[in-house]
Design an enzyme around this catalytic site. Structure first.
Site, PDB file in Angstrom:
ATOM      1  N   ASP A  10       0.851  -1.185   0.000  1.00  0.00           N
ATOM      2  CA  ASP A  10       0.000   0.000   0.000  1.00  0.00           C
ATOM      3  C   ASP A  10       0.891   1.240   0.000  1.00  0.00           C
ATOM      4  O   ASP A  10       2.121   1.108  -0.012  1.00  0.00           O
ATOM      5  CB  ASP A  10      -0.916  -0.004   1.237  1.00  0.00           C
ATOM      6  CG  ASP A  10      -0.140   0.172   2.548  1.00  0.00           C
ATOM      7  OD1 ASP A  10       1.103   0.270   2.512  1.00  0.00           O
ATOM      8  OD2 ASP A  10      -0.784   0.219   3.605  1.00  0.00           O
ATOM      9  N   ASP A  34       1.395   4.740   2.282  1.00  0.00           N
ATOM     10  CA  ASP A  34       0.980   5.384   3.521  1.00  0.00           C
ATOM     11  C   ASP A  34       1.363   6.863   3.498  1.00  0.00           C
ATOM     12  O   ASP A  34       2.498   7.205   3.156  1.00  0.00           O
ATOM     13  CB  ASP A  34       1.674   4.710   4.715  1.00  0.00           C
ATOM     14  CG  ASP A  34       1.504   3.188   4.691  1.00  0.00           C
ATOM     15  OD1 ASP A  34       0.397   2.727   4.982  1.00  0.00           O
ATOM     16  OD2 ASP A  34       2.486   2.485   4.359  1.00  0.00           O
ATOM     17  N   ASP A  81      -3.350   4.670   2.493  1.00  0.00           N
ATOM     18  CA  ASP A  81      -3.736   5.065   3.850  1.00  0.00           C
ATOM     19  C   ASP A  81      -3.397   6.533   4.046  1.00  0.00           C
ATOM     20  O   ASP A  81      -2.275   6.954   3.777  1.00  0.00           O
ATOM     21  CB  ASP A  81      -2.937   4.263   4.907  1.00  0.00           C
ATOM     22  CG  ASP A  81      -3.389   2.818   4.997  1.00  0.00           C
ATOM     23  OD1 ASP A  81      -4.477   2.505   4.476  1.00  0.00           O
ATOM     24  OD2 ASP A  81      -2.655   2.012   5.588  1.00  0.00           O
TER      25      ASP A  81
HETATM   26  N1  DCT Z   1       1.663   1.203  11.647  1.00  0.00           N
HETATM   27  C1  DCT Z   1       1.300   1.722  12.846  1.00  0.00           C
HETATM   28  N2  DCT Z   1       0.061   1.480  13.334  1.00  0.00           N
HETATM   29  C2  DCT Z   1      -0.788   0.736  12.622  1.00  0.00           C
HETATM   30  C3  DCT Z   1      -0.438   0.206  11.374  1.00  0.00           C
HETATM   31  C4  DCT Z   1       0.816   0.460  10.910  1.00  0.00           C
HETATM   32  O1  DCT Z   1       2.074   2.410  13.491  1.00  0.00           O
HETATM   33  N3  DCT Z   1      -1.978   0.482  13.109  1.00  0.00           N
HETATM   34  C5  DCT Z   1       2.984   1.456  11.157  1.00  0.00           C
HETATM   35  C6  DCT Z   1       3.877   0.272  11.119  1.00  0.00           C
HETATM   36  C7  DCT Z   1       4.447   0.233   9.738  1.00  0.00           C
HETATM   37  C8  DCT Z   1       3.837   1.412   9.027  1.00  0.00           C
HETATM   38  O2  DCT Z   1       2.838   1.931   9.858  1.00  0.00           O
HETATM   39  C9  DCT Z   1       3.289   1.090   7.698  1.00  0.00           C
HETATM   40  O3  DCT Z   1       2.479  -0.058   7.740  1.00  0.00           O
HETATM   41  P1  DCT Z   1       2.393  -1.034   6.505  1.00  0.00           P
HETATM   42  O4  DCT Z   1       1.938  -0.310   5.303  1.00  0.00           O
HETATM   43  O5  DCT Z   1       1.600  -2.218   6.943  1.00  0.00           O
HETATM   44  O6  DCT Z   1       3.891  -1.523   6.362  1.00  0.00           O
HETATM   45  P2  DCT Z   1       5.012  -1.130   5.347  1.00  0.00           P
HETATM   46  O7  DCT Z   1       6.244  -1.190   6.117  1.00  0.00           O
HETATM   47  O8  DCT Z   1       4.676   0.120   4.644  1.00  0.00           O
HETATM   48  O9  DCT Z   1       4.992  -2.354   4.370  1.00  0.00           O
HETATM   49  P3  DCT Z   1       4.309  -2.505   2.934  1.00  0.00           P
HETATM   50  O10 DCT Z   1       5.414  -2.290   1.983  1.00  0.00           O
HETATM   51  O11 DCT Z   1       3.819  -3.905   2.936  1.00  0.00           O
HETATM   52  O12 DCT Z   1       3.207  -1.513   2.789  1.00  0.00           O
HETATM   53 MG    MG Z   2       2.851   0.439   3.578  1.00  0.00          MG
END
Ligand code: DCT
Ligand code: MG
Length: 404
Positions: A233, A235, A328
């Protein structure tokens, strides 16, 4: 970030790496004079973990084990393997003999057994067993659907369902709005987001947000901020420097995208932050920011080939010129921005270890909103990530060194 699929199929990863042999390292002691195993910290926030992983064949194996324990809701064993994977990712050399892991933290018996087997046999029978396990395979498929987590997978598995196709075909199942979107855009969402797509979406997010709030700060976080070139995703963290807070910003952005036909799915979660409340003691707690889990329609510049035109002329189905992308958006008050940035940049394991380090080594409570010093009974303010590390008495770790 919610209950969503992982970017790379660990099974594939594992199969791919099985075949490559690591280069022979004759005298690591001489090549790495500064490396002292007993000085390696058990906390990933005291290590540097870049994307150069010299121990992928081990870490992929551990991640399969961790995931299987996650599916079984065995948090202790899951964490044991995640910590071991994270530790090996930080090593500046490939492990080729058991002697190489001597003195290192996070190397429990289960972990050592698997390392030993991979060194000797090239692969682990325990990991292979998991990869062939019916329950693991089904859970792996189910959790690859946006909106489906361990709980839902458990339910479907107990009903006798085993594949995504079987779930799709079962019209008696009651799916949430999120899961419906997950199935509708399944193919797009399981194919990972590229850096180029992240940059394109970043432009859209920035332009839209700034059309309402010209001074707003929009930052890409998550894996892309850590230098990854793929993700599951994208963020974003959004804040407004200056006194003005705009609770309506997120709604305005979403409404505009709806009007423009860019929004395929959206779930807005209003802020639940209470100022007086201490930072949460739950280690993996979700934060209280206003946020939105969305699926955006990203139009892709189509390669100009004549077949597209021909298909139109012949009245054939039009070629899909867009891709569904998980996005997100998190809105933070400016005073909490540094904490939110640190939390949302991840990695998950890095964040877990920061909070564990704060609690166990500093008697402090860290979450995505604040840092609380339990001895002094005060909140420690920070305007940057550097200041947070300093409050914790930690050396600064750059975002691209947080791939724990
Ligand atoms: N995070 C957080 N609280 C949450 C969910 C996520 O603090 N409820 C943090 C932890 C990692 C970061 O946000 C991003 O989450 P992901 O998108 O799940 O991880 P990513 O490292 O970006 O991995 P991906 O490449 O799979 O998106
Ligand atoms: Mg991510």
């Amino acid at each position: 970030c919610m209950e969503a699929g992982r970017p790379v199929d660990s099974e594939m990863k594992y199969r791919l790496v099985e075949q490559c042999q690591s280069p022979p390292l004759s005298t690591p002691e001489l090549e790495m004079p500064a490396f002292i195993a007993t000085k390696v910290s058990q906390y990933s926030c005291q290590r540097k973990t870049t994307l150069d992983n010299y121990n992928k064949k081990f870490t992929d194996a551990f991640e399969v084990m961790a995931e299987n324990y996650e599916f079984k809701e065995n948090e202790i064993f899951c964490l044991e393997f995640l910590r071991a994977a994270s530790l090996l990712k930080s090593l500046p050399f490939s492990v080729t003999r058991m002697k190489d892991i001597q003195g290192l933290p996070c190397m429990g018996d289960q972990v050592r057994d698997i390392i030993e087997e991979i060194i000797e046999e090239g692969e682990s029978s325990r990991v292979k067993e998991v990869l062939n396990d019916e329950r693991y395979k089904a859970f792996k498929q189910f959790t690859s659907v946006f909106g489906v987590g361990v709980k839902t997978s458990e339910k479907w598995y107990r009903m006798g369902l085993r594949t995504v196709e079987e779930v799709k075909a079962d019209k008696t199942l009651k799916l949430s709005k999120m899961q419906k979107a997950g199935f509708l855009y399944y193919e797009d969402l399981v194919s990972c987001v590229s850096k180029a797509e992240a940059d394109a979406v970043s432009l859209i997010v920035k332009n839209t947000v700034c059309s309402f709030l010209p001074d707003a700060l929009v930052t890409i976080t998550g894996g892309f901020r850590r230098g990854k070139n793929i993700g599951h995703d994208i963020d974003f963290l959004i804040t407004n420097p200056g006194p003005r807070e705009d609770d309506e910003l997120l709604h305005k952005v979403i409404d505009l995208w709806k009007k423009q036909g860019l929004l395929l799915y959206c779930d807005i979660i209003e802020s639940t932050f209470v100022k007086e409340q201490l930072p949460s003691r739950k280690v993996d707690a979700m934060d209280h920011f206003q946020k939105c889990f969305a699926i955006l329609k990203l139009y892709q510049p189509r390669v100009d080939n004549s077949t597209c035109n021909t298909s139109k002329k012949l009245g054939m189905a039009e070629v899909k010129d867009w891709k569904a992308i998980r996005v997100d958006l998190v809105i933070t008050p400016f005073e909490q921005y540094a904490y939110a940035l640190l939390g949302w940049t991840g990695s998950r394991q890095f964040g877990r270890d920061l909070r564990r380090y704060a609690a166990h080594e500093r008697k402090m409570i860290l979450d995505n909103h604040a840092l609380y010093d339990r001895r002094k009974r005060i909140f420690l303010k920070s305007g940057s990530e550097e200041e947070i590390f300093a409050h914790l008495g930690l050396d600064y770790v750059q975002p691209w060194e947080r791939n724990a």
